[in-house]
Motif scaffolding. Structure first.
Motif, PDB file in Angstrom:
ATOM      1  N   LEU A   1      -9.671   0.199   9.894  1.00 60.23           N
ATOM      2  CA  LEU A   1      -9.284  -0.554   8.703  1.00 60.23           C
ATOM      3  C   LEU A   1      -8.905  -1.973   9.103  1.00 60.23           C
ATOM      4  O   LEU A   1      -7.959  -2.178   9.866  1.00 60.23           O
ATOM      5  N   ASP A   2      -9.636  -2.949   8.571  1.00 55.45           N
ATOM      6  CA  ASP A   2      -9.383  -4.351   8.900  1.00 55.45           C
ATOM      7  C   ASP A   2      -8.640  -5.011   7.736  1.00 55.45           C
ATOM      8  O   ASP A   2      -9.257  -5.603   6.847  1.00 55.45           O
ATOM      9  N   ASP A   3      -7.318  -4.883   7.738  1.00 59.83           N
ATOM     10  CA  ASP A   3      -6.454  -5.479   6.712  1.00 59.83           C
ATOM     11  C   ASP A   3      -7.038  -5.249   5.310  1.00 59.83           C
ATOM     12  O   ASP A   3      -7.247  -6.205   4.554  1.00 59.83           O
ATOM     13  N   PRO A   4      -7.302  -3.994   4.926  1.00 60.53           N
ATOM     14  CA  PRO A   4      -8.054  -3.738   3.699  1.00 60.53           C
ATOM     15  C   PRO A   4      -7.303  -4.059   2.418  1.00 60.53           C
ATOM     16  O   PRO A   4      -7.919  -4.215   1.362  1.00 60.53           O
ATOM     17  N   PHE A   5      -5.956  -4.159   2.482  1.00 63.66           N
ATOM     18  CA  PHE A   5      -5.175  -4.385   1.271  1.00 63.66           C
ATOM     19  C   PHE A   5      -4.497  -5.751   1.251  1.00 63.66           C
ATOM     20  O   PHE A   5      -3.628  -6.015   0.426  1.00 63.66           O
TER      21      PHE A   5
ATOM     22  N   LEU B   1      -2.988   5.723   1.234  1.00 70.56           N
ATOM     23  CA  LEU B   1      -3.534   5.807   2.586  1.00 70.56           C
ATOM     24  C   LEU B   1      -2.722   6.777   3.437  1.00 70.56           C
ATOM     25  O   LEU B   1      -3.276   7.588   4.181  1.00 70.56           O
ATOM     26  N   ASP B   2      -1.407   6.730   3.318  1.00 66.75           N
ATOM     27  CA  ASP B   2      -0.547   7.643   4.068  1.00 66.75           C
ATOM     28  C   ASP B   2      -0.839   9.089   3.689  1.00 66.75           C
ATOM     29  O   ASP B   2      -0.965   9.968   4.558  1.00 66.75           O
ATOM     30  N   GLU B   3      -0.993   9.355   2.400  1.00 71.58           N
ATOM     31  CA  GLU B   3      -1.290  10.713   1.933  1.00 71.58           C
ATOM     32  C   GLU B   3      -2.660  11.183   2.424  1.00 71.58           C
ATOM     33  O   GLU B   3      -2.812  12.330   2.872  1.00 71.58           O
ATOM     34  N   LEU B   4      -3.662  10.295   2.328  1.00 68.42           N
ATOM     35  CA  LEU B   4      -5.006  10.654   2.771  1.00 68.42           C
ATOM     36  C   LEU B   4      -5.044  10.949   4.255  1.00 68.42           C
ATOM     37  O   LEU B   4      -5.701  11.905   4.702  1.00 68.42           O
ATOM     38  N   TRP B   5      -4.378  10.138   5.046  1.00 68.11           N
ATOM     39  CA  TRP B   5      -4.362  10.338   6.502  1.00 68.11           C
ATOM     40  C   TRP B   5      -3.718  11.674   6.852  1.00 68.11           C
ATOM     41  O   TRP B   5      -4.244  12.447   7.660  1.00 68.11           O
ATOM     42  N   ARG B   6      -2.586  11.978   6.211  1.00 61.86           N
ATOM     43  CA  ARG B   6      -1.911  13.239   6.523  1.00 61.86           C
ATOM     44  C   ARG B   6      -2.736  14.442   6.078  1.00 61.86           C
ATOM     45  O   ARG B   6      -2.720  15.490   6.736  1.00 61.86           O
ATOM     46  N   ARG B   7      -3.474  14.290   4.990  1.00 61.82           N
ATOM     47  CA  ARG B   7      -4.290  15.387   4.483  1.00 61.82           C
ATOM     48  C   ARG B   7      -5.532  15.602   5.340  1.00 61.82           C
ATOM     49  O   ARG B   7      -5.924  16.734   5.607  1.00 61.82           O
ATOM     50  N   ARG B   8      -6.164  14.536   5.776  1.00 60.14           N
ATOM     51  CA  ARG B   8      -7.449  14.638   6.482  1.00 60.14           C
ATOM     52  C   ARG B   8      -7.304  14.756   7.986  1.00 60.14           C
ATOM     53  O   ARG B   8      -8.154  15.335   8.648  1.00 60.14           O
ATOM     54  N   GLY B   9      -6.260  14.144   8.571  1.00 62.79           N
ATOM     55  CA  GLY B   9      -6.010  14.331   9.987  1.00 62.79           C
ATOM     56  C   GLY B   9      -6.887  13.546  10.934  1.00 62.79           C
ATOM     57  O   GLY B   9      -6.945  13.859  12.128  1.00 62.79           O
ATOM     58  N   CYS B  10      -7.599  12.515  10.445  1.00 64.37           N
ATOM     59  CA  CYS B  10      -8.414  11.699  11.350  1.00 64.37           C
ATOM     60  C   CYS B  10      -7.547  10.651  12.048  1.00 64.37           C
ATOM     61  O   CYS B  10      -6.444  10.323  11.590  1.00 64.37           O
ATOM     62  N   ALA B  11      -8.037  10.148  13.161  1.00 63.96           N
ATOM     63  CA  ALA B  11      -7.375   9.020  13.816  1.00 63.96           C
ATOM     64  C   ALA B  11      -7.618   7.761  12.992  1.00 63.96           C
ATOM     65  O   ALA B  11      -8.684   7.585  12.410  1.00 63.96           O
ATOM     66  N   VAL B  12      -6.605   6.887  12.940  1.00 67.20           N
ATOM     67  CA  VAL B  12      -6.710   5.638  12.187  1.00 67.20           C
ATOM     68  C   VAL B  12      -6.263   4.482  13.076  1.00 67.20           C
ATOM     69  O   VAL B  12      -5.239   4.573  13.760  1.00 67.20           O
ATOM     70  N   LEU B  13      -7.050   3.408  13.056  1.00 59.42           N
ATOM     71  CA  LEU B  13      -6.629   2.147  13.660  1.00 59.42           C
ATOM     72  C   LEU B  13      -6.628   1.105  12.561  1.00 59.42           C
ATOM     73  O   LEU B  13      -7.678   0.765  12.004  1.00 59.42           O
ATOM     74  N   LEU B  14      -5.444   0.619  12.230  1.00 64.56           N
ATOM     75  CA  LEU B  14      -5.256  -0.342  11.143  1.00 64.56           C
ATOM     76  C   LEU B  14      -4.921  -1.707  11.714  1.00 64.56           C
ATOM     77  O   LEU B  14      -3.901  -1.873  12.382  1.00 64.56           O
ATOM     78  N   VAL B  15      -5.771  -2.696  11.447  1.00 64.45           N
ATOM     79  CA  VAL B  15      -5.456  -4.089  11.745  1.00 64.45           C
ATOM     80  C   VAL B  15      -4.739  -4.661  10.527  1.00 64.45           C
ATOM     81  O   VAL B  15      -5.223  -4.550   9.398  1.00 64.45           O
TER      82      VAL B  15
END
Length: 241
Positions: A151-155, A170-184
């Motif tokens: 995610l490149d500063d999407p918001f 985004l927090d809810e989706l990440w916890r539900r899906r369990g993928c790794a996330v790198l947020l710039v």
């Protein structure tokens, strides 16, 4: 010599991302210089840094969009990226934008419902607000069940209420899906609010690492949150609010 290896999806790796000795030069000047980075499966990592520090360049390399590199980059085959300013496709219905060239409308509708756009499935993309456009591109990124979400500063361009809503989602989706996330991100509060670990990029390498260690959902007024935010702001050379 550049080494850019993508793991087969049948092998479950110990790390979602492994970067060793990564260097990327522009006009002979290293923007990324001998960088090392590990991200565990399911980990949420935020990347901070001053303008021009190489954050977006690193994200493009991990996404496979920039291969003119030296070093080792190991990432999953199933990865997705959401850019800073996603462009709507005005001639398409929203569900078609989420599944370009595909026909599984039910899949699009399910993911759009997941990001809060279930009521806009048949809307023309040109009618979306800025916040809806960003959520639509997040839905598009999630369709193929990525193991790594970049995610490149999407918001960044959203107003405060819309950005707060997008962060919670985004927090809810990440916890539900369990993928790794790198947020710039340029927003220190956003980094502390969402990430397990916050990294600061300076002079082309990771200069500072901060583990957050706060329970979720996080209270931005809590003393530990305030302390972490102030420390990262100082590290970036900005006055603590």
């Amino acid at each position: 010599m550049a080494i850019d290896v993508h793991r087969p999806t049948t092998v479950k790796p110990v790390l979602a991302v492994r970067v060793e000795g990564l260097t990327r030069c522009f006009d002979g000047r290293p923007v990324i210089d001998g960088l090392r980075l590990d991200v565990r499966p399911g980990e949420f990592v935020a990347l901070l840094g001053r303008a021009g520090s190489g954050k977006s360049t690193l994200l493009r390399i991990l996404a496979g969009l920039d291969r003119d590199i030296e070093g080792t980059v190991l990432v999953p085959r199933r990865k997705a990226v959401v850019v800073q300013e996603p462009r709507p496709m005005p001639w398409r219905r929203l569900w078609r934008t989420v599944l370009p060239g595909k026909s599984e409308r039910a899949v699009a509708e399910r993911v759009l419902e997941e990001v809060g756009l279930g009521h806009r499935t048949t809307a023309w993309s040109r009618t979306l607000s800025g916040g809806e456009t960003r959520l639509a591109w997040l839905a598009r990124a999630l369709v193929d069940e990525p193991d790594l979400l970049l995610l490149d500063d999407p918001f960044g361009a959203l107003d405060a209420p819309a950005r707060a809503t997008a962060r919670r989602l985004l927090d809810e989706l990440w916890r539900r899906r369990g993928c790794a996330v790198l947020l710039v991100t340029h927003d220190v509060e956003e980094a502390v609010l969402l990430a397990d670990r916050v990294l600061v990029l300076e002079d082309g390498s990771i200069a500072h690492e901060q583990r957050v260690g706060l329970d979720r959902p996080r209270d931005v007024t809590g003393p530990r949150f305030t302390e972490l935010r102030a420390g990262l702001l100082r590290r970036l050379g900005a006055p603590a609010a």
